[in-house]
Motif scaffolding. Structure first.
Motif, PDB file in Angstrom:
ATOM      1  N   ALA A   1       0.806  -1.415  -0.067  1.00 16.10           N
ATOM      2  CA  ALA A   1       0.118   0.092   0.015  1.00 16.10           C
ATOM      3  C   ALA A   1       0.743   1.203  -0.031  1.00 16.10           C
ATOM      4  N   PRO A   2       0.299   2.354  -0.685  1.00 11.41           N
ATOM      5  CA  PRO A   2       1.083   3.614  -0.460  1.00 11.41           C
ATOM      6  C   PRO A   2       1.048   4.021   0.944  1.00 11.41           C
ATOM      7  N   THR A   3       2.208   4.662   1.570  1.00 12.62           N
ATOM      8  CA  THR A   3       2.184   4.941   2.883  1.00 12.62           C
ATOM      9  C   THR A   3       2.614   6.297   3.127  1.00 12.62           C
ATOM     10  N   LEU A   4       2.095   6.907   4.254  1.00 11.98           N
ATOM     11  CA  LEU A   4       2.202   8.123   4.733  1.00 11.98           C
ATOM     12  C   LEU A   4       2.698   7.920   6.059  1.00 11.98           C
ATOM     13  N   LEU A   5       4.124   8.571   6.260  1.00  9.73           N
ATOM     14  CA  LEU A   5       4.751   8.467   7.653  1.00  9.73           C
ATOM     15  C   LEU A   5       4.739   9.772   8.333  1.00  9.73           C
ATOM     16  N   VAL A   6       4.384   9.877   9.618  1.00 13.77           N
ATOM     17  CA  VAL A   6       4.331  11.362  10.197  1.00 13.77           C
ATOM     18  C   VAL A   6       5.193  11.109  11.414  1.00 13.77           C
ATOM     19  N   ALA A   7       6.071  12.084  11.366  1.00 16.68           N
ATOM     20  CA  ALA A   7       7.259  12.192  12.254  1.00 16.68           C
ATOM     21  C   ALA A   7       6.935  13.462  13.210  1.00 16.68           C
ATOM     22  N   GLY A   8       7.495  13.266  14.418  1.00 14.55           N
ATOM     23  CA  GLY A   8       7.480  14.630  15.158  1.00 14.55           C
ATOM     24  C   GLY A   8       9.215  14.888  15.466  1.00 14.55           C
ATOM     25  N   ASP A   9       9.579  16.108  15.142  1.00 16.34           N
ATOM     26  CA  ASP A   9      11.255  16.577  15.272  1.00 16.34           C
ATOM     27  C   ASP A   9      11.327  16.443  16.804  1.00 16.34           C
ATOM     28  N   ALA A  10      10.641  16.678  17.589  1.00 16.43           N
ATOM     29  CA  ALA A  10      10.871  16.610  18.927  1.00 16.43           C
ATOM     30  C   ALA A  10      10.533  15.395  19.522  1.00 16.43           C
ATOM     31  N   ASP A  11      10.278  14.589  18.873  1.00 17.59           N
ATOM     32  CA  ASP A  11       9.657  13.329  19.515  1.00 17.59           C
ATOM     33  C   ASP A  11      11.197  12.430  20.024  1.00 17.59           C
ATOM     34  N   LEU A  12      11.037  12.098  21.330  1.00 19.81           N
ATOM     35  CA  LEU A  12      12.186  11.286  22.018  1.00 19.81           C
ATOM     36  C   LEU A  12      11.912   9.718  21.843  1.00 19.81           C
ATOM     37  N   ALA A  13      10.523   9.556  21.901  1.00 21.50           N
ATOM     38  CA  ALA A  13      10.190   8.187  21.878  1.00 21.50           C
ATOM     39  C   ALA A  13      10.243   7.318  20.559  1.00 21.50           C
ATOM     40  N   THR A  14      10.092   7.944  19.532  1.00 28.23           N
ATOM     41  CA  THR A  14      10.441   7.552  18.267  1.00 28.23           C
ATOM     42  C   THR A  14      10.806   8.491  17.369  1.00 28.23           C
ATOM     43  N   PRO A  15      12.373   8.633  17.599  1.00 25.78           N
ATOM     44  CA  PRO A  15      12.827   9.858  17.041  1.00 25.78           C
ATOM     45  C   PRO A  15      12.782   9.951  15.311  1.00 25.78           C
ATOM     46  N   PRO A  16      12.829  10.991  14.680  1.00 26.33           N
ATOM     47  CA  PRO A  16      13.035  11.173  13.354  1.00 26.33           C
ATOM     48  C   PRO A  16      13.900  10.305  12.490  1.00 26.33           C
ATOM     49  N   ALA A  17      15.001   9.925  13.175  1.00 23.98           N
ATOM     50  CA  ALA A  17      16.023   9.068  12.498  1.00 23.98           C
ATOM     51  C   ALA A  17      15.138   7.626  12.331  1.00 23.98           C
ATOM     52  N   GLN A  18      14.429   7.288  13.249  1.00 27.55           N
ATOM     53  CA  GLN A  18      13.779   5.836  12.887  1.00 27.55           C
ATOM     54  C   GLN A  18      12.667   6.084  12.042  1.00 27.55           C
TER      55      GLN A  18
END
Length: 247
Positions: A182-199
């Motif tokens: 399926a086509p996928t959208l990922l939503v990341a938070g730049d200040a997310d320490l639990a699942t950081p943008p690098a992940q």
């Protein structure tokens, strides 16, 4: 009949965290909300793995006679959505994964959280959890949001929360992205320490057709930018429906 949008929430929350996004979607978008066991008033069940939680979602789709759906999840809900899309690609038209990862950190951290929840309930965990969910600026600017999330977390059944923590602790999604169609959208938070943008960037690289939306918030960054998420999600739904009917 148009395929519905299935919403899944984060650990310790319920699908009301999607309300701001859902209100901004195009009219006529049917919503199907499935709460994790013991969350949002749902009954407690003995589901202790992401695979079991995904199987539970699939049973709900089957019981409702829904052949395919657009699926969107946050954190644990996103892991469940990813497992569903990987194992049952013919059921998922599009996939939205917000604030998630293929692995969720140190198992010892989850063991401590599980022990605390079972021994003392969720009250000792709430403030640390809120600090991961919202940036200090978000919590100060909108204390009502923080209060609502606090109440949502405390209302979660402690044993169900502990079992869902076991699912998060043991989740290994490394093999799943290669099976997603399926086509996928990922939503990341730049200040997310639990699942950081690098992940999230690593997840984007692993998925065959994924786009990444970065927000300034923390682990529940979608709460602060519902318009941006809704716009990207609506475009994804339209793309998923088009691909579904032309392939």
């Amino acid at each position: 009949m148009k395929a519905p949008l299935l919403l899944l929430a984060a650990l310790g929350t319920d699908t009301r965290i999607w309300d701001g996004v859902a209100a901004r979607l195009a009219g006529g978008t049917a919503l199907l909300r499935i709460e994790h066991p013991g969350h949002g008033g749902a009954p407690t069940e003995d589901a202790r793995s992401v695979a079991q939680l995904a199987a539970r979602v699939l049973r709900t789709l089957d019981d409702a006679g829904i052949a395919s759906a657009h699926v969107a999840g946050v954190s644990l809900g996103a892991a469940v959505a990813l497992a569903l899309a990987a194992d049952h690609p013919g059921r998922v038209r599009s996939l939205t994964l917000a604030h998630t990862a293929l692995r969720f950190g140190d198992p010892a951290l989850w063991d401590r959280r599980i022990e605390t929840a079972r021994r003392d309930g969720l009250a000792p965990l709430v403030e640390g959890t809120l600090a991961r969910w919202l940036t200090p600026g978000e919590a100060t600017a909108d204390p009502g949001r923080a209060d609502g999330l606090r109440a949502m977390f405390i209302a979660t059944d402690r044993e169900a929360y502990a079992r869902c923590c076991e699912a998060v602790r043991d989740f290994d999604g490394e093999a799943l992205p290669a099976r997603v169609r399926a086509p996928t959208l990922l939503v990341a938070g730049d200040a997310d320490l639990a699942t950081p943008p690098a992940q999230m960037l690593a997840l984007q690289q692993a998925l065959p057709r994924a786009q990444l939306l970065r927000l300034p918030g923390a682990h529940l960054g979608l709460l602060a930018a519902p318009g941006a998420v809704a716009g990207a999600l609506q475009a994804l739904i339209d793309e998923g429906d088009h691909l579904w009917t032309t392939t």
